[in-house]
Write an enzyme that holds these catalytic residues in place. Structure first.
Site, PDB file in Angstrom:
ATOM      1  N   LYS A 119       0.040   5.318   8.250  1.00  0.00           N
ATOM      2  CA  LYS A 119       0.794   5.442   6.989  1.00  0.00           C
ATOM      3  C   LYS A 119      -0.192   5.591   5.831  1.00  0.00           C
ATOM      4  O   LYS A 119      -0.065   6.463   4.977  1.00  0.00           O
ATOM      5  CB  LYS A 119       1.672   4.191   6.811  1.00  0.00           C
ATOM      6  CG  LYS A 119       2.506   4.166   5.569  1.00  0.00           C
ATOM      7  CD  LYS A 119       2.256   3.066   4.555  1.00  0.00           C
ATOM      8  CE  LYS A 119       1.808   1.719   4.935  1.00  0.00           C
ATOM      9  NZ  LYS A 119       1.407   0.879   3.803  1.00  0.00           N
ATOM     10  N   LYS A 134      -7.320   1.868  -3.450  1.00  0.00           N
ATOM     11  CA  LYS A 134      -7.026   1.438  -2.068  1.00  0.00           C
ATOM     12  C   LYS A 134      -7.220   2.618  -1.099  1.00  0.00           C
ATOM     13  O   LYS A 134      -7.664   2.460   0.030  1.00  0.00           O
ATOM     14  CB  LYS A 134      -5.596   0.897  -2.006  1.00  0.00           C
ATOM     15  CG  LYS A 134      -5.077   0.564  -0.631  1.00  0.00           C
ATOM     16  CD  LYS A 134      -5.652  -0.721  -0.046  1.00  0.00           C
ATOM     17  CE  LYS A 134      -5.136  -0.929   1.370  1.00  0.00           C
ATOM     18  NZ  LYS A 134      -5.638  -2.141   1.999  1.00  0.00           N
ATOM     19  N   THR A 155       0.882  -1.175   0.000  1.00  0.00           N
ATOM     20  CA  THR A 155       0.000   0.000   0.000  1.00  0.00           C
ATOM     21  C   THR A 155       0.917   1.222   0.000  1.00  0.00           C
ATOM     22  O   THR A 155       1.615   1.480   0.979  1.00  0.00           O
ATOM     23  CB  THR A 155      -0.903   0.025   1.243  1.00  0.00           C
ATOM     24  OG1 THR A 155      -1.650  -1.187   1.281  1.00  0.00           O
ATOM     25  CG2 THR A 155      -1.862   1.208   1.192  1.00  0.00           C
TER      26      THR A 155
END
Ligand code: NAP
Length: 291
Positions: free
Chosen positions: A241, A173, A98
């Site tokens: 993150k 995502k 990711t």
């Protein structure tokens, strides 16, 4: 023709994903920064180990990667002994990390310059999804290249979808993480309210999870939340993150994300409580701590 595959990064997600490839009969060469994990993986799955990412990638038709953040990906791809320097002409790099959409564009450009192809392919479904081979994968890249990788990714996924050009997988995502952020805070507030109202929290969830409020988080996380158990699942550090990536992309495209920004701040408070590795459902613990 039998394909040679490489897998870089044998963490919570990468290890079972690479395991599914080996189980499906592909020849898999792995690299992991901590060599011991690569040795353990090869002992259980019978694959080969590369001493560097480049060495693992040199004979591969497709190189998969699943590490931590943008800089970690750079270090195993374009860095010293990174895979791009060693991959054979026409081979494909698939990044499951990711990461930012910018990184996807950067890697797409680097791959093109080296005569290679690139697909960004972040995943959803967590450790359980990786272990059961039931991940959801959202991809960005060229259709012809995606079509070559899709059946291979299906060894560990229930859905593999091309969303657009390089970066479109990462953007999708981000949508996933934006939706989850507000949802987990809502679930935490619901359980917190139920307890204060003197209701049986588990019974409440049994009833409402069958209606319009139902969600994956509600079904899979309410029990551990009620039991105040957070040493499992998707770590708060990783979520921060991801939310940082979402908020930074939001600023770039002028998309307002007020709830995401607030929940990100709440996760900062969870980290301050020592919850860096707690599951993201620990937002409830933060709420209770502020009583
Ligand atoms: N866990 C989840 O539920 C989940 C769900 C969806 C998406 N993701 C995403 O998937 C990615 C991997 O997550 P994970 O849970 O598998 O993480 P993890 O268990 O911490 O594993 C990270 C892997 O990356 C390697 N790595 C990190 N930095 C590196 C560097 N600079 N150079 C070389 N190798 C490096 C680590 O090597 P070492 O073994 O040497 O540390 C390890 O193999 C992340 O981007 C995460 O956001 C995770």
């Amino acid at each position: 023709m039998a394909l040679n595959l490489a897998f870089i990064g044998l963490g919570v997600m990468g290890s079972p994903m690479a395991g599914h490839l080996a189980k499906a009969g592909y020849s898999v060469t792995v690299f992991n920064r901590t060599t011991e994990k690569a040795k353990q993986w090869a002992a259980s799955h019978g694959g080969l180990i590369g001493e560097t990412p480049a060495e693992a990638a040199k004979n591969a038709d497709i190189v998969f990667c699943c590490v931590g953040n943008d800089d970690d990906v750079r270090s195993v791809t374009t860095g010293e002994n990174g895979v791009i320097s060693a991959m054979k002409a026409g081979s494909i790099l698939v990044d499951h990390t990711t990461a930012s959409a910018e990184l996807a564009t950067e890697l797409d450009t680097a791959c093109r310059a080296a005569g290679l192809h690139f697909i960004d392919a972040p995943v959803s479904g967590g450790q359980q999804g990786a272990e059961n081979g039931k991940l959801t994968i959202m991809c960005g890249g060229e259709e012809e290249i995606f079509n070559q990788c899709q059946p291979i990714m299906e060894t560990y996924a229930q859905a593999v979808t091309l969303m657009g050009d390089a970066g479109a997988g990462q953007l999708t995502k981000m949508v996933n993480q934006i939706c989850i952020a507000g949802l987990v805070q809502g679930l935490s507030e619901g359980l917190y309210f139920a307890e204060k109202a003197g209701l049986d929290q588990k019974k409440v969830i049994e009833v409402i999870s069958k209606g319009a409020a139902g969600s994956w988080q509600m079904v899979n996380r309410h029990k551990t939340m009620v039991e105040d158990e957070y040493n499992h699942g998707f770590a708060v550090d990783w979520m921060r993150k991801d939310l940082d990536i979402c908020l930074s992309q939001g600023r770039k495209i002028k998309a307002k994300l007020p709830v995401t920004a607030l929940v990100d701040q709440f996760y900062g408070e969870v980290q301050a409580m020592g919850g860096n590795r707690w599951d993201t459902s620990s937002l409830l613990k933060r709420l209770k701590a502020t009583d």
